[in-house]
Design a protein around this motif. Sequence first.
Motif, PDB file in Angstrom:
ATOM      1  N   SER A  11      -6.835   4.300  -7.522  1.00  0.00           N
ATOM      2  CA  SER A  11      -6.433   5.262  -6.976  1.00  0.00           C
ATOM      3  C   SER A  11      -4.816   5.351  -7.101  1.00  0.00           C
ATOM      4  O   SER A  11      -3.933   4.649  -7.592  1.00  0.00           O
ATOM      5  N   ASP A  13      -2.518   7.621  -5.502  1.00  0.00           N
ATOM      6  CA  ASP A  13      -1.269   7.696  -4.415  1.00  0.00           C
ATOM      7  C   ASP A  13      -2.067   7.391  -2.855  1.00  0.00           C
ATOM      8  O   ASP A  13      -3.651   7.180  -2.743  1.00  0.00           O
ATOM      9  N   THR A  17      -6.531   6.453  -1.139  1.00  0.00           N
ATOM     10  CA  THR A  17      -6.551   5.483  -0.674  1.00  0.00           C
ATOM     11  C   THR A  17      -7.173   5.704   0.459  1.00  0.00           C
ATOM     12  O   THR A  17      -7.940   5.561   1.136  1.00  0.00           O
ATOM     13  N   GLY A  41       2.117  -4.899   0.737  1.00  0.00           N
ATOM     14  CA  GLY A  41       2.566  -3.151   0.159  1.00  0.00           C
ATOM     15  C   GLY A  41       0.816  -3.202  -1.030  1.00  0.00           C
ATOM     16  O   GLY A  41       1.558  -2.186  -1.546  1.00  0.00           O
ATOM     17  N   ALA A  42       0.203  -4.316  -0.798  1.00  0.00           N
ATOM     18  CA  ALA A  42      -0.906  -3.528  -2.223  1.00  0.00           C
ATOM     19  C   ALA A  42      -1.599  -2.049  -1.658  1.00  0.00           C
ATOM     20  O   ALA A  42      -2.198  -1.086  -2.234  1.00  0.00           O
ATOM     21  N   GLY A  43      -2.161  -1.845   0.082  1.00  0.00           N
ATOM     22  CA  GLY A  43      -2.127  -0.920   0.336  1.00  0.00           C
ATOM     23  C   GLY A  43      -3.895  -1.219   1.305  1.00  0.00           C
ATOM     24  O   GLY A  43      -4.118   0.165   1.410  1.00  0.00           O
ATOM     25  N   LYS A  44      -3.434  -1.892   1.841  1.00  0.00           N
ATOM     26  CA  LYS A  44      -5.012  -2.452   2.520  1.00  0.00           C
ATOM     27  C   LYS A  44      -4.597  -1.884   3.849  1.00  0.00           C
ATOM     28  O   LYS A  44      -5.565  -1.301   4.342  1.00  0.00           O
ATOM     29  N   THR A  45      -3.519  -1.513   4.856  1.00  0.00           N
ATOM     30  CA  THR A  45      -3.277  -1.432   5.485  1.00  0.00           C
ATOM     31  C   THR A  45      -3.427   0.016   5.388  1.00  0.00           C
ATOM     32  O   THR A  45      -4.305   1.079   6.172  1.00  0.00           O
ATOM     33  N   THR A  46      -3.322   1.093   4.169  1.00  0.00           N
ATOM     34  CA  THR A  46      -3.000   2.399   3.956  1.00  0.00           C
ATOM     35  C   THR A  46      -4.802   2.749   4.460  1.00  0.00           C
ATOM     36  O   THR A  46      -5.172   3.351   5.000  1.00  0.00           O
ATOM     37  N   GLU A 118      -7.705  -8.389   6.811  1.00  0.00           N
ATOM     38  CA  GLU A 118      -6.336  -8.336   5.635  1.00  0.00           C
ATOM     39  C   GLU A 118      -6.384  -9.921   5.583  1.00  0.00           C
ATOM     40  O   GLU A 118      -6.084 -10.693   6.557  1.00  0.00           O
ATOM     41  N   TRP A 119      -5.727 -10.042   4.480  1.00  0.00           N
ATOM     42  CA  TRP A 119      -5.567 -11.764   4.446  1.00  0.00           C
ATOM     43  C   TRP A 119      -6.479 -12.753   4.337  1.00  0.00           C
ATOM     44  O   TRP A 119      -6.052 -13.466   4.957  1.00  0.00           O
ATOM     45  N   THR A 142       2.482   4.206  -7.867  1.00  0.00           N
ATOM     46  CA  THR A 142       1.810   4.402  -6.504  1.00  0.00           C
ATOM     47  C   THR A 142       0.435   4.332  -7.158  1.00  0.00           C
ATOM     48  O   THR A 142      -0.224   5.213  -6.942  1.00  0.00           O
TER      49      THR A 142
HETATM   50  N1  LIG Z   1      -2.144   3.913  -4.475  1.00  0.00           N
HETATM   51  C1  LIG Z   1      -2.276   4.130  -3.337  1.00  0.00           C
HETATM   52  N2  LIG Z   1      -2.694   3.155  -2.218  1.00  0.00           N
HETATM   53  C2  LIG Z   1      -1.873   2.510  -1.064  1.00  0.00           C
HETATM   54  N3  LIG Z   1      -1.101   2.779  -1.004  1.00  0.00           N
HETATM   55  C3  LIG Z   1       0.522   3.071  -1.910  1.00  0.00           C
HETATM   56  C4  LIG Z   1      -0.476   3.571  -2.507  1.00  0.00           C
HETATM   57  N4  LIG Z   1       0.475   3.958  -3.832  1.00  0.00           N
HETATM   58  C5  LIG Z   1       1.410   3.607  -2.932  1.00  0.00           C
HETATM   59  N5  LIG Z   1       1.324   3.269  -1.779  1.00  0.00           N
HETATM   60  C6  LIG Z   1       2.419   2.873  -0.321  1.00  0.00           C
HETATM   61  O1  LIG Z   1       2.055   1.462  -0.300  1.00  0.00           O
HETATM   62  C7  LIG Z   1       2.318   0.814   0.409  1.00  0.00           C
HETATM   63  C8  LIG Z   1       1.053   0.094   1.024  1.00  0.00           C
HETATM   64  O2  LIG Z   1       1.114  -0.845   2.638  1.00  0.00           O
HETATM   65  P1  LIG Z   1       0.676  -1.153   3.773  1.00  0.00           P
HETATM   66  O3  LIG Z   1       0.715  -1.397   4.450  1.00  0.00           O
HETATM   67  O4  LIG Z   1      -0.230  -0.267   3.056  1.00  0.00           O
HETATM   68  O5  LIG Z   1       0.485  -2.383   2.788  1.00  0.00           O
HETATM   69  P2  LIG Z   1      -0.839  -3.708   2.689  1.00  0.00           P
HETATM   70  O6  LIG Z   1      -1.327  -4.430   1.585  1.00  0.00           O
HETATM   71  O7  LIG Z   1      -0.799  -3.785   4.224  1.00  0.00           O
HETATM   72  O8  LIG Z   1       0.625  -4.681   3.200  1.00  0.00           O
HETATM   73  P3  LIG Z   1       1.067  -5.834   4.307  1.00  0.00           P
HETATM   74  O9  LIG Z   1       0.223  -7.431   3.560  1.00  0.00           O
HETATM   75  O10 LIG Z   1       1.904  -6.216   4.195  1.00  0.00           O
HETATM   76  O11 LIG Z   1       0.044  -5.845   5.217  1.00  0.00           O
HETATM   77  C9  LIG Z   1       2.538   2.021   1.486  1.00  0.00           C
HETATM   78  O12 LIG Z   1       4.567   2.266   1.727  1.00  0.00           O
HETATM   79  C10 LIG Z   1       1.878   3.162   1.121  1.00  0.00           C
HETATM   80  O13 LIG Z   1       2.658   4.677   0.859  1.00  0.00           O
END
Ligand SMILES: Nc1ncnc2c1ncn2[C@@H]1O[C@H](COP(=O)(O)OP(=O)(O)OP(=O)(O)O)[C@@H](O)[C@H]1O
Length: 166
Positions: A11, A13, A17, A41-46, A118-119, A142
């Motif tokens: 992905s 951006d 995702t 911040g990996a992007g799980k919630t996204t 998640e986790w 990104t």
């Molecule tokens: N390719 C991408 N896919 C997903 N998120 C991205 C990408 N590039 C940048 N980001 C950014 O990375 C962040 C991902 O945050 P997110 O809350 O989804 O992470 P998470 O894995 O759920 O973290 P946590 O473990 O804290 O719950 C967001 O700020 C998002 O905009």
Amino acid sequence: MLNVPAVKVVSHDPEQTRQLGAQLGKALQTGDVFCLQGELGAGKTTLVQGIAQGWGSLDSVSSPTFILVNVYRRADEKKGAATPPLLFHMDAYRLDSASEAEELDLDSMLAEGALIVEWPERMPGLIPAENLWLTIEHTGETEREMKFTASGKRYEELLGLIREGA
Ligand SMILES: Nc1ncnc2c1ncn2[C@@H]1O[C@H](COP(=O)(O)OP(=O)(O)OP(=O)(O)O)[C@@H](O)[C@H]1O
Ligand SMILES: [Mg+2]
């Protein structure tokens, strides 16, 4: 060598995702289990935002960090369809103990909806053996490398769908 069913997707951006998530969300069925593994911040919630959108959520997705499980609803316009009526979004990051995890009744969630965790690695032994497991690697500002692994027929089917969309 055993051929583990897996698909890799890159992905570039957050929107990409979410689109990938939406594809999965459209195919969601009651009893489905998706595990999302990756650092903060990996992007799980996204990804969950996309899944919920594709599924048709009436509720917006937020990080369930403090309450462990969010429940999302959808407009029930297709009664009796395979589409699950509820979506459970769990975050095990703050689980303190195995006993706390055991209090979460996953079976009843899976009877009436789909579950995304998640986790998941923080609640070993509680996740059903058949699942779609996603590992997200932070490979650039990104850029995220996503590896989907399927355990079970149902999830191999979903891999096919991801492969087509990739
Ligand atoms: N390719 C991408 N896919 C997903 N998120 C991205 C990408 N590039 C940048 N980001 C950014 O990375 C962040 C991902 O945050 P997110 O809350 O989804 O992470 P998470 O894995 O759920 O973290 P946590 O473990 O804290 O719950 C967001 O700020 C998002 O905009
Ligand atoms: Mg998150």
